[in-house]
Design an enzyme around this catalytic site. Structure first.
Site, mmCIF file in Angstrom:
data_model
loop_
_atom_site.group_PDB
_atom_site.id
_atom_site.type_symbol
_atom_site.label_atom_id
_atom_site.label_comp_id
_atom_site.label_asym_id
_atom_site.label_seq_id
_atom_site.Cartn_x
_atom_site.Cartn_y
_atom_site.Cartn_z
ATOM 1 N N GLU A 101 -7.739 -3.346 0.301
ATOM 2 C CA GLU A 101 -8.660 -2.882 -0.739
ATOM 3 C C GLU A 101 -8.143 -3.220 -2.134
ATOM 4 O O GLU A 101 -6.974 -2.999 -2.444
ATOM 5 C CB GLU A 101 -8.864 -1.372 -0.674
ATOM 6 C CG GLU A 101 -9.781 -0.925 -1.808
ATOM 7 C CD GLU A 101 -9.865 0.587 -2.009
ATOM 8 O OE1 GLU A 101 -9.292 1.333 -1.207
ATOM 9 O OE2 GLU A 101 -10.518 0.990 -2.986
ATOM 10 N N ASP A 167 5.339 6.244 -8.898
ATOM 11 C CA ASP A 167 4.794 6.120 -10.255
ATOM 12 C C ASP A 167 5.596 7.052 -11.167
ATOM 13 O O ASP A 167 5.711 8.239 -10.886
ATOM 14 C CB ASP A 167 3.313 6.526 -10.237
ATOM 15 C CG ASP A 167 2.663 6.365 -11.608
ATOM 16 O OD1 ASP A 167 3.338 5.882 -12.533
ATOM 17 O OD2 ASP A 167 1.483 6.724 -11.743
ATOM 18 N N ASP A 169 5.976 8.127 -15.229
ATOM 19 C CA ASP A 169 5.365 7.977 -16.544
ATOM 20 C C ASP A 169 6.183 8.747 -17.565
ATOM 21 O O ASP A 169 6.569 9.886 -17.327
ATOM 22 C CB ASP A 169 3.941 8.520 -16.506
ATOM 23 C CG ASP A 169 3.155 8.087 -17.721
ATOM 24 O OD1 ASP A 169 2.042 7.602 -17.544
ATOM 25 O OD2 ASP A 169 3.664 8.227 -18.850
#
Lengths: 461, 534
Positions: A101, A167, A169
């Site tokens: 995807e 992830d 940040d």
């Protein structure tokens, strides 16, 4: 900031176009002019320049070579330098790449999920036509995502494999980092990059030596963070339960409450100890000096709040309210004060005191993961080589974490002015990461070829 | 009428699943359920076995969710097994079924009943694994455990002393960090000079290395099993195990996690296969007989008797009574939505679904629902707009449009599984979605708790016990802080419990002795016992 200038963006675009034009002629331009140009750029829509980026710079072939994991179709025209490592013909699964995807974010934050492509040509065509502001990569499903409606809910259309992703940040460090108070977001987080360097070092070590992974790709997120793609076959095959477990294993920092960092799990685990010993402690003095961690009153309080003895904490507070010693010196004062206090105590109190410097280091510097991203196969993550719409920086793979600086990341403007190219980044991505990974992949596919269950008993149902 | 006829047919779902199994008879009473039951049972036994199994699992779930640790559940387990691993006597049967048979049948029947969707499968896997784990830990002797490993082809062999050298320092450190100083010392000592003492033969398993002093010390210490880390996710997650290059070094006392991991994985896989087989119509010839029972069993769990139809659970709810009912008796999730709707004259899709199905189940009829939603929405948009954009969906929820399914209201599990986060989204479970400060504020403001009480509730939510937090809020608000035996599993159940408090009828068990099992009897028995057909 951007919105203030929105009404002038047409004007800005015109200026920018003009500017690009002059640069094409190779004219030199002074720094002041360059700066003005960048500001105009930041304010104008990156979107207007993306068609050009996707036409000339985006490394379609390299992305395809990576994401096909050896199942690339032989028709692929590869660049002359790259040695094509493919699995044996009979093991090639032509449906592999088409089952992956992709998600496009189009202008105006329109998400278009479940995009899939037969091969690199189709991918290239779609990206060039639709010019996504952002491209996300999802899992490989059991069937072509674009035809998912043909399958009944929940049974046959399910994620089959996916890289283990992380992830991080920098906004999650806002309570400690020096630049958080500043208004200039991009510049301030560039200065605070030490947190990301530490995060990469810690996680890379744990992923390799504890979990046994080898093929780990770190990517700059384009603004102030990093993404990690663990691409070993074993990582890609982990189910959601195992993913959650690995995320929990790696998660030490669990948020801040009432000004105090909350740490989770057994902090005496050898892996946490090793991370302190081999990574965080060596980095610590430099980082706290750079960040003036024990010179700014807010972050002093953050540290003192973690000392379990109020007397020790207030003595230090008192002492640090005067003078201008740098943070690393103050840190030594803290360590010796704590050790002294611990020697006059017994039992748990002594242990807590003795451990508190470690707790402070972990609270400030241990990677702050967004674990939700890691827990599920079916979670999207931005693809490498996207351009961040706010900064115009390219999300390049980080090959040397020690020396990487976000301000040195290639910018869209630089590329379009032809001052720089992505060639170096792409070829290192291929040579340092993709090719070694594919070589292992080919080897493992050989072994797996008979499709026999590998774990005794495990697959018998 | 014997159920086993289904097992004999090669086309049945169960037989399909079993055809790829190894066929060794398990001698120990604890089982991996690799084989199908091979004797006959009557149809009425089929149901009672399943219901008893369900009671057992639900009672365990209840005890566990009250925060009891595994080792505290030992006596509960025994009581529950004695009580529920039984079947009602059948006329066709002369002697009663053994506990082992009940165990086997009960498990396999629930597999059929709980295979049809992800939510059910997840629940069954979690709780069957819990039962298995407790039984492995508490009902088997060490030698029985060994026999269990052998008969179930679980080839775990302890690491040799030499193998341990790679990670000895780490293992020692982990033991020390968990306060096991003595064992750490023994382990460290068994490594000292081990290079000389251990024969460097190809298969120098230290437990069998004869004569050496370090080996005997090693034998006195615990054994470690080296396995891929994927097999012990719970130990990895809690950092309770040393990892080195992709392997986990599992101490013998954690062997249960390892075996339970296998059990869980096998069961999860088997359920998916059962579902596929059922969906493919493998079992079509049983549709009229066993399938309805199986389907009914699954429905029976989904919230204690919360049905989809309007007012199935309560009397009719009038629009004008809604505000009062909301502030008094709605759980926080629904109250939050209700208030957002009144404030914004709008709710986003997820919120509309969650709230409207809840309202349906507390007795708001479709006409009233349309009037209510329209009234709220038309403060911002025109009536025409409302009819065009929202009315269809509401009628759909009531089964009047589209595929005409009468949708069931969201359970807590479903609310918890919602993805929330976009601006203007208030659905999902607020105990999960709200930050600690926000939650406390909301509890004080909306649930009328004192700041101290709110803090207590928010702490539970912080620890991830969202339903317990919600239950605690209910207890504090409506029951003077008295602990209820019944857990909050469903917003509509919360509503009923809260309303009962007003009528002076205590919810759950009437303070019955704290035995979780007894309370669960009440909860399950409160549902129709011979129901089924949908």
């Amino acid at each position: 900031m951007a919105s203030d200038l929105d009404h002038t963006s047409d004007d800005a675009n015109a200026q920018l176009a003009k500017k690009l034009k002059t640069d094409d002629h190779g004219n030199a331009h002074d720094d002041a002019q360059q700066k003005a140009g960048d500001e105009i750029f930041a304010a104008s829509s990156t979107h207007d320049l993306m068609p050009l980026y996707y036409r000339t710079h985006f490394p379609y072939e390299a992305m395809y070579t990576w994401l096909a994991y050896g199942h690339a179709l032989p028709t692929t025209s590869t660049t002359s330098t790259s040695k094509q490592i493919a699995v044996k013909k009979k093991n090639i699964d032509r449906t592999f790449f088409p089952r992956r995807e992709f998600c496009f974010t189009l202008e105006g934050d329109v998400f278009v999920r479940y995009q899939s492509f037969k091969d690199v040509h189709e991918m290239k065509k779609a990206i060039r036509e639709r010019v996504p502001a952002k491209i996300d990569i999802g899992p490989v499903f059991s069937a072509d995502p674009s035809r998912r409606h043909a399958y009944s809910a929940g049974t046959s259309f399910v994620p089959m494999e996916r890289e283990f992703v992380i992830d991080i940040d920098m906004t999650d460090y806002d309570d400690v980092r020096a630049g958080a108070a500043s208004n200039n977001l991009a510049a301030s987080s560039d200065d605070d990059w030490a947190y990301m360097t530490a995060a990469i070092a810690v996680l890379d070590a744990a992923l390799k030596s504890d979990l046994g992974f080898k093929h780990i790709l770190w990517v700059y997120s384009g603004r102030r963070g990093v993404h990690c793609w663990v691409c070993d076959r074993r990582a890609r095959m982990m189910n959601d339960e195992v993913r959650s477990a690995v995320a929990a294993y790696l998660q030490v920092y669990k948020g801040t409450e009432a000004g105090r960092a909350r740490l989770t799990g057994n902090l005496g685990h050898p892996s946490v100890k090793r991370c302190l010993r081999e990574t965080l402690r060596p980095l610590w003095p430099t980082v706290i000096d750079e960040q003036q961690m024990l010179e700014r009153s807010e972050s002093i309080e953050k540290a003192l709040a973690l000392i379990p003895d109020e007397d020790v904490a207030s003595a230090l507070r008192d002492r640090w309210s005067r003078g201008s010693k740098k943070s690393s010196d103050r840190w030594q004062e803290l360590e010796s004060a704590v050790t002294r206090a611990a020697s006059s105590k017994k039992g748990l109190d002594a242990i807590k005191l003795r451990e508190c410097p470690n707790v402070i280091i972990l609270s400030m510097l241990y990677p702050r993961l967004d674990v939700e991203v890691s827990k599920h196969m079916n979670h999207l993550l931005k693809a490498p080589f996207c351009v961040h719409p706010k900064t115009g920086r390219v999300c390049v793979p980080i090959v040397d974490a020690q020396s990487f600086k976000p301000q040195n990341a290639p910018t869209l403007l630089g590329l379009l002015r032809q001052e720089i190219t992505l060639d170096e980044h792409v070829s290192r991505f291929l040579e340092d990461f993709v090719h070694p990974m594919l070589a292992d992949e080919a080897g493992e596919m050989e072994v797996d070829a008979p499709a026999a269950p590998t774990t005794p008993g495990g697959a018998s149902w | 009428m014997a159920w086993v006829s289904t097992a004999r047919k090669p086309s049945s779902a169960l037989a399909l699943e079993s055809s790829i199994l190894h066929q060794n008879a398990s001698s120990s009473f604890l089982s991996m359920y690799s084989n199908l039951p091979s004797s006959d049972i009557a149809l009425e036994e089929f149901e009672s076995l399943a219901v008893n199994r369900l009671r057992l699992l639900k009672a365990l779930e209840h005890a566990k969710s009250k925060g009891r640790r595994d080792d505290e559940l030992k006596s509960t387990l025994k009581t529950l097994m004695d009580r529920h691993m039984t079947a009602d006597a059948s006329a066709e049967r002369e002697s009663a079924m053994t506990m082992a048979q009940c165990d086997d049948f009960g498990h396999h029947i629930l597999r059929i009943a709980y295979s049809r969707n992800e939510e059910l499968r997840k629940w069954l896997v979690t709780h069957e694994t819990l039962l298995f784990k407790l039984r492995f830990r508490h009902t088997l002797s060490p030698s029985e455990r060994e026999r269990f490993l052998a008969t179930n082809e679980l080839p775990y062999e302890p690491c040799s002393n030499a193998e341990l050298d790679d990670v000895r320092d780490d293992l020692v450190q982990l033991l020390e960090s968990t306060g096991k100083k003595e064992e750490a010392a023994i382990l460290r000592a068994s490594g000292g000079g081990a290079g000389a003492a251990t024969t460097p033969g190809p298969s120098a398993a230290a437990t069998t290395t004869p004569g050496s002093a370090s080996a005997s010390r090693y034998a006195a210490a615990r054994a470690y099993y080296k396995v891929p880390f994927e097999e012990v996710p719970d130990l990895v997650a809690s950092r309770a195990v040393v990892l080195h290059r992709g392997n986990a070094y599992v101490p013998s006392e954690s062997l249960v996690s390892l075996v339970a991991g296998r059990f869980r994985a096998r069961l999860a896989k088997a359920l998916v296969m059962t579902n596929r087989a059922l969906a493919a119509g493998v079992w079509a010839d049983e549709a009229g007989r066993v399938a309805p029972i199986a389907a009914g069993l699954a429905l029976r769990y989904l919230g204690p008797a919360i049905e989809g139809e309007v007012g199935a659970n309560s009397q009719q709810m009038r629009v004008q009574d809604l505000p009062k009912a909301a502030t008094e008796h709605f759980p926080l999730c629904m109250l939050t939505l209700f208030q957002a709707l009144r404030r914004d004259a709008h709710l986003r899709h997820g919120g509309r679904m969650q709230l409207s199905l809840f309202l349906k189940a507390i007795g708001l009829r479709m006409e009233d629902a349309l009037a209510f939603w329209k009234g709220e929405f038309t403060r911002k948009i025109t009536a025409e707009d409302f009819d065009k954009r929202y009315a269809y969906n509401l009628r759909h929820n009531y089964g009047k449009e589209g595929k005409r399914t009468d949708y069931t209201p969201y359970s807590c599990q479903k609310c918890l599984a919602q993805t929330v986060g976009a601006v203007g989204e208030y659905h999902g479970c607020p105990y999960r979605t709200l930050g600690s400060a926000q939650l406390k504020e909301s509890l004080v403001e909306n649930m009328k708790l004192t700041p101290m009480q709110a803090k207590q509730v928010a702490e539970k939510a912080q620890q991830g016990h969202y339903q317990l937090a919600c239950g605690r809020a209910l207890e504090l608000r409506r029951f003077g802080g008295e602990e209820l035996e019944e857990n909050v599993m469903h917003p509509n159940q919360y509503f009923e419990m809260s309303r009962k408090s007003e009528l002076g009828v205590e919810g759950g068990g009437d303070g019955g002795g704290g035995a979780a099992a007894a309370a669960m009897e009440v909860e399950v028995a409160a549902q129709p016992v011979t129901p089924i057909a949908r």
